[in-house]
Every structure is written in structure tokens, then in C-alpha cells.
Design a protein around this motif. Structure first.
Motif, mmCIF file in Angstrom:
data_model
loop_
_atom_site.group_PDB
_atom_site.id
_atom_site.type_symbol
_atom_site.label_atom_id
_atom_site.label_comp_id
_atom_site.label_asym_id
_atom_site.label_seq_id
_atom_site.Cartn_x
_atom_site.Cartn_y
_atom_site.Cartn_z
ATOM 1 N N ASP A 1 0.813 -1.328 -0.291
ATOM 2 C CA ASP A 1 -0.542 -0.246 -0.129
ATOM 3 C C ASP A 1 0.294 1.687 0.212
ATOM 4 O O ASP A 1 0.471 2.889 0.456
ATOM 5 N N GLY A 2 1.948 1.415 0.026
ATOM 6 C CA GLY A 2 3.374 2.280 -0.564
ATOM 7 C C GLY A 2 2.974 2.570 1.391
ATOM 8 O O GLY A 2 4.335 3.291 0.651
ATOM 9 N N ASN A 3 3.069 2.130 2.536
ATOM 10 C CA ASN A 3 3.339 2.706 3.896
ATOM 11 C C ASN A 3 4.873 2.025 3.858
ATOM 12 O O ASN A 3 5.946 1.614 3.093
ATOM 13 N N THR A 4 5.632 2.967 4.332
ATOM 14 C CA THR A 4 7.019 2.886 4.632
ATOM 15 C C THR A 4 7.767 3.346 6.343
ATOM 16 O O THR A 4 8.818 3.735 6.229
ATOM 17 N N ASP A 5 7.029 2.968 6.971
ATOM 18 C CA ASP A 5 7.391 2.660 8.172
ATOM 19 C C ASP A 5 8.227 1.426 9.003
ATOM 20 O O ASP A 5 8.877 2.043 10.009
ATOM 21 N N ARG A 6 8.079 0.816 7.910
ATOM 22 C CA ARG A 6 8.605 -1.021 8.014
ATOM 23 C C ARG A 6 9.670 -0.763 6.745
ATOM 24 O O ARG A 6 9.060 -2.300 6.370
ATOM 25 N N THR A 7 9.832 -0.393 5.653
ATOM 26 C CA THR A 7 10.617 -0.701 4.772
ATOM 27 C C THR A 7 12.269 -1.049 5.408
ATOM 28 O O THR A 7 12.546 -1.772 3.963
#
Length: 151
Positions: free
Chosen positions: A98-104
Motif C-alpha cells: 500500500d506504499g506505507n514506509t513505516d517498516r521498509t
């Protein structure tokens, strides 16, 4: 939360529920048995292969690693990618659907073979426990989601 649970089950299935390959050497992870890794809980020693789970900020987080493949489910996000080697330490380099970057981008702070601590560039810090192969992690929501039509 039921979406995260479904993603967790999919992630665990994707990576074999914690089973490890016999050819781990040279795949970007340090290969050590839990007893070898247990002597130094302050370092990133030991293999991170397998299934790991925990709770961060009251929400279930699960990580599954098999060789160079990694998947994490946390806070309603499903992220997949690979384990890379940075200066002899394993790092997680993931992309969320979904494009989230919290845990990338995650760095392993410590790993004693039964507890794994990961600091994420997005600010989260997860303390995860090793999950037995073939078992779902504890802390998953119980009951079926509502509003899903039955066939």
C-alpha cells in the motif's frame, strides 16, 4: 486487524512458516544455531531465518524470513522484500503493497536466537520472539471478520 491477520497468514505461507533452506550460506544472513547465537545477545549474531512475532504499540507484528526473502505484517500493512548484508549485519529492505514506509528499512539491533530486535527507519522498534515452525504466532485476533458473505 482481520486484514493484517490474513496478510500474516499469507506472509507465513509465502516464506514456509519459518522453515529454513539448507543452503543459507552466502545468502546475506549470518548462519548460526541458537546456541551459538545465544552467547551474544547484544549483537546481530545468529540467523534470522524463521517466523517471528510480537506486539508493538499494542498491535501484532509478524516477520517471516527464508533465506533472502522477508515479509512483515504490522499495523495493517503487508511488506515484502529481501534480507541484505550491510557491513556484515543483516538488514531488511522491504516494500509495502500500500506504499506505507513505516517498516521498509530495518536494521537488526540484537538477535539471540529466540528474541529479535529490529529498528525501522520509519521510527518503529519491534521486539519479536521466534515462533515454532508450523505454528501461527500468538496474539492474532480471534473470531471471523464480520460482513464477509458466505458462499
Amino acid at each position: 486487524m482481520s486484514v493484517a491477520a490474513a496478510g500474516l497468514v499469507a506472509a507465513l505461507a509465502l516464506t514456509g512458516c519459518g522453515s529454513s533452506d539448507s543452503d543459507d550460506a552466502g545468502k546475506g544472513t549470518t548462519s548460526a544455531t541458537p546456541t551459538e547465537a545465544g552467547g551474544d545477545s547484544g549483537s546481530a549474531s545468529g540467523s534470522i531465518d524463521g517466523a517471528w512475532s510480537g506486539v508493538t504499540d499494542g498491535k501484532a507484528v509478524a516477520l517471516s524470513v527464508s533465506g533472502k526473502t522477508a515479509a512483515v505484517v504490522g499495523d495493517g500493512h503487508v511488506c515484502t522484500g529481501e534480507v541484505t548484508d550491510h557491513g556484515g549485519k543483516p538488514m531488511l529492505s522491504l516494500k509495502c503493497a500500500d506504499g506505507n514506509t513505516d517498516r521498509t528499512m530495518g536494521s537488526i539491533e540484537s538477535n539471540d536466537g529466540s528474541k529479535l530486535v529490529i529498528s525501522w527507519d520509519g521510527g518503529a522498534k519491534d521486539t519479536l520472539s521466534k515462533t515454532a515452525p508450523g505454528k501461527l504466532p500468538e496474539g492474532l485476533p480471534t473470531g471471523l471478520p464480520t460482513g464477509i458473505p458466505t458462499p
